[in-house]
Design a protein around this motif. Structure first.
Motif, PDB file in Angstrom:
ATOM      1  N   ASP A  14      57.354  56.808  40.972  1.00  0.00           N
ATOM      2  CA  ASP A  14      58.192  55.826  41.065  1.00  0.00           C
ATOM      3  C   ASP A  14      57.691  54.485  41.116  1.00  0.00           C
ATOM      4  N   SER A  15      58.526  53.466  41.127  1.00  0.00           N
ATOM      5  CA  SER A  15      58.196  52.055  41.058  1.00  0.00           C
ATOM      6  C   SER A  15      57.390  51.479  42.425  1.00  0.00           C
ATOM      7  N   LEU A  16      57.856  52.045  43.331  1.00  0.00           N
ATOM      8  CA  LEU A  16      57.349  51.945  44.558  1.00  0.00           C
ATOM      9  C   LEU A  16      56.005  52.260  44.762  1.00  0.00           C
ATOM     10  N   GLU A  17      55.809  53.285  44.244  1.00  0.00           N
ATOM     11  CA  GLU A  17      54.182  53.821  44.539  1.00  0.00           C
ATOM     12  C   GLU A  17      53.488  53.146  43.395  1.00  0.00           C
ATOM     13  N   ALA A  18      53.773  52.450  42.565  1.00  0.00           N
ATOM     14  CA  ALA A  18      53.130  51.982  41.567  1.00  0.00           C
ATOM     15  C   ALA A  18      52.892  50.482  42.033  1.00  0.00           C
ATOM     16  N   MET A  19      53.715  49.895  42.766  1.00  0.00           N
ATOM     17  CA  MET A  19      53.570  48.521  43.474  1.00  0.00           C
ATOM     18  C   MET A  19      52.513  48.801  44.643  1.00  0.00           C
ATOM     19  N   GLU A  20      52.484  49.683  45.234  1.00  0.00           N
ATOM     20  CA  GLU A  20      51.787  49.892  46.403  1.00  0.00           C
ATOM     21  C   GLU A  20      50.300  50.050  46.094  1.00  0.00           C
ATOM     22  N   LEU A  21      50.034  50.664  44.724  1.00  0.00           N
ATOM     23  CA  LEU A  21      48.742  50.880  44.239  1.00  0.00           C
ATOM     24  C   LEU A  21      48.220  49.669  43.496  1.00  0.00           C
ATOM     25  N   ILE A  22      48.931  48.893  42.903  1.00  0.00           N
ATOM     26  CA  ILE A  22      48.559  47.783  42.443  1.00  0.00           C
ATOM     27  C   ILE A  22      47.968  46.596  43.581  1.00  0.00           C
ATOM     28  N   GLN A  23      48.995  46.596  44.695  1.00  0.00           N
ATOM     29  CA  GLN A  23      48.725  45.968  45.802  1.00  0.00           C
ATOM     30  C   GLN A  23      47.247  46.210  46.523  1.00  0.00           C
ATOM     31  N   LYS A  24      47.187  47.387  46.465  1.00  0.00           N
ATOM     32  CA  LYS A  24      45.814  48.023  46.940  1.00  0.00           C
ATOM     33  C   LYS A  24      44.857  47.574  46.043  1.00  0.00           C
ATOM     34  N   LEU A  25      44.904  47.572  44.877  1.00  0.00           N
ATOM     35  CA  LEU A  25      43.812  47.088  43.943  1.00  0.00           C
ATOM     36  C   LEU A  25      43.662  45.786  43.876  1.00  0.00           C
ATOM     37  N   PHE A  26      44.762  45.101  44.063  1.00  0.00           N
ATOM     38  CA  PHE A  26      44.712  43.403  44.262  1.00  0.00           C
ATOM     39  C   PHE A  26      44.053  43.086  45.512  1.00  0.00           C
ATOM     40  N   ASN A  27      44.291  43.733  46.645  1.00  0.00           N
ATOM     41  CA  ASN A  27      43.707  43.268  47.966  1.00  0.00           C
ATOM     42  C   ASN A  27      41.838  43.770  47.829  1.00  0.00           C
ATOM     43  N   GLN A  28      41.611  44.667  46.949  1.00  0.00           N
ATOM     44  CA  GLN A  28      40.326  44.961  46.930  1.00  0.00           C
ATOM     45  C   GLN A  28      39.596  43.644  46.231  1.00  0.00           C
ATOM     46  N   TYR A  29      40.161  43.347  45.154  1.00  0.00           N
ATOM     47  CA  TYR A  29      39.222  42.339  44.128  1.00  0.00           C
ATOM     48  C   TYR A  29      39.779  40.745  44.233  1.00  0.00           C
ATOM     49  N   ARG A  30      40.492  40.737  45.043  1.00  0.00           N
ATOM     50  CA  ARG A  30      40.886  39.285  45.451  1.00  0.00           C
ATOM     51  C   ARG A  30      39.942  38.088  45.904  1.00  0.00           C
ATOM     52  N   ARG A  31      39.027  38.612  46.253  1.00  0.00           N
ATOM     53  CA  ARG A  31      37.582  37.747  46.842  1.00  0.00           C
ATOM     54  C   ARG A  31      36.511  37.652  45.837  1.00  0.00           C
ATOM     55  N   ALA A  32      36.571  38.763  44.931  1.00  0.00           N
ATOM     56  CA  ALA A  32      35.347  39.006  43.831  1.00  0.00           C
ATOM     57  C   ALA A  32      35.243  37.775  43.152  1.00  0.00           C
ATOM     58  N   PRO A  33      33.857  37.650  42.764  1.00  0.00           N
ATOM     59  CA  PRO A  33      33.578  36.430  41.778  1.00  0.00           C
ATOM     60  C   PRO A  33      34.455  36.623  40.555  1.00  0.00           C
ATOM     61  N   LEU A  34      34.933  35.384  40.082  1.00  0.00           N
ATOM     62  CA  LEU A  34      35.726  35.397  38.986  1.00  0.00           C
ATOM     63  C   LEU A  34      34.949  35.648  37.614  1.00  0.00           C
ATOM     64  N   THR A  35      35.177  36.646  37.039  1.00  0.00           N
ATOM     65  CA  THR A  35      34.573  37.042  35.663  1.00  0.00           C
ATOM     66  C   THR A  35      35.567  37.130  34.448  1.00  0.00           C
ATOM     67  N   PRO A  36      35.296  36.949  33.273  1.00  0.00           N
ATOM     68  CA  PRO A  36      36.247  37.356  32.376  1.00  0.00           C
ATOM     69  C   PRO A  36      36.654  38.822  32.472  1.00  0.00           C
ATOM     70  N   GLU A  37      35.968  39.580  32.713  1.00  0.00           N
ATOM     71  CA  GLU A  37      36.295  41.053  32.933  1.00  0.00           C
ATOM     72  C   GLU A  37      37.367  41.126  33.934  1.00  0.00           C
ATOM     73  N   LEU A  38      37.270  40.564  35.118  1.00  0.00           N
ATOM     74  CA  LEU A  38      38.178  40.543  36.278  1.00  0.00           C
ATOM     75  C   LEU A  38      39.555  39.964  35.751  1.00  0.00           C
ATOM     76  N   LEU A  39      39.486  38.795  35.080  1.00  0.00           N
ATOM     77  CA  LEU A  39      40.579  38.278  34.837  1.00  0.00           C
ATOM     78  C   LEU A  39      41.308  39.076  33.819  1.00  0.00           C
ATOM     79  N   ALA A  40      40.743  39.722  32.806  1.00  0.00           N
ATOM     80  CA  ALA A  40      41.474  40.647  31.999  1.00  0.00           C
ATOM     81  C   ALA A  40      42.207  41.583  32.631  1.00  0.00           C
ATOM     82  N   TYR A  41      41.301  42.188  33.731  1.00  0.00           N
ATOM     83  CA  TYR A  41      42.040  43.195  34.443  1.00  0.00           C
ATOM     84  C   TYR A  41      43.167  42.780  35.422  1.00  0.00           C
TER      85      TYR A  41
END
Length: 125
Positions: A14-41
């Motif tokens: 459902d949409s809640l599970e998708a939102m939680e998954l994207i939130q988890k992914l966002f919190n993993q890469y939020r401090r990563a160095p900014l690259t074109p690949e990360l921006l595209a992702y």
């Protein structure tokens, strides 16, 4: 090896599970160095939120979830603007909201009665 590609990817129910998954992914890469690949992702995740996940939330009839989704999309777009300007992003997403890091330290207060009258109490930290 007959593996179908559908089992390789996570399929939210459902949409809640998708939102939680994207939130988890966002919190993993939020401090990563900014690259074109990360921006595209990151842009791909925003497009998924605006597209099929938004449609699923509306189809489920969850008005609160649609508002949370809109807030989440705005936060992710703000992240892009902050990071492209060269500033650090010192926050994370929790419950689909902006949560600044390094906030106020809170002590848990447990009253401790001293062996005297009840009006004398000490707090231990």
């Amino acid at each position: 090896m007959n593996e179908d590609n559908g089992s390789r990817y996570i399929q939210p129910h459902d949409s809640l599970e998708a939102m939680e998954l994207i939130q988890k992914l966002f919190n993993q890469y939020r401090r990563a160095p900014l690259t074109p690949e990360l921006l595209a992702y990151h842009q791909n995740l925003i497009e998924r939120l605006e597209g099929d996940i938004h449609q699923a939330a509306e189809a489920e009839g969850q008005a609160k979830r649609v508002q949370e989704l809109d807030r989440m999309i705005k936060l992710m777009k703000d992240w892009t603007a902050i990071r492209l300007s060269g500033r650090p992003f010192n926050a994370k997403m929790r419950h689909f909201r902006f949560l600044p890091e390094g906030g106020q330290v809170k002590f848990k207060r447990h009253p401790h009665k001293i062996r005297a009258s009840s009006s004398h109490r000490a707090s231990r930290h």
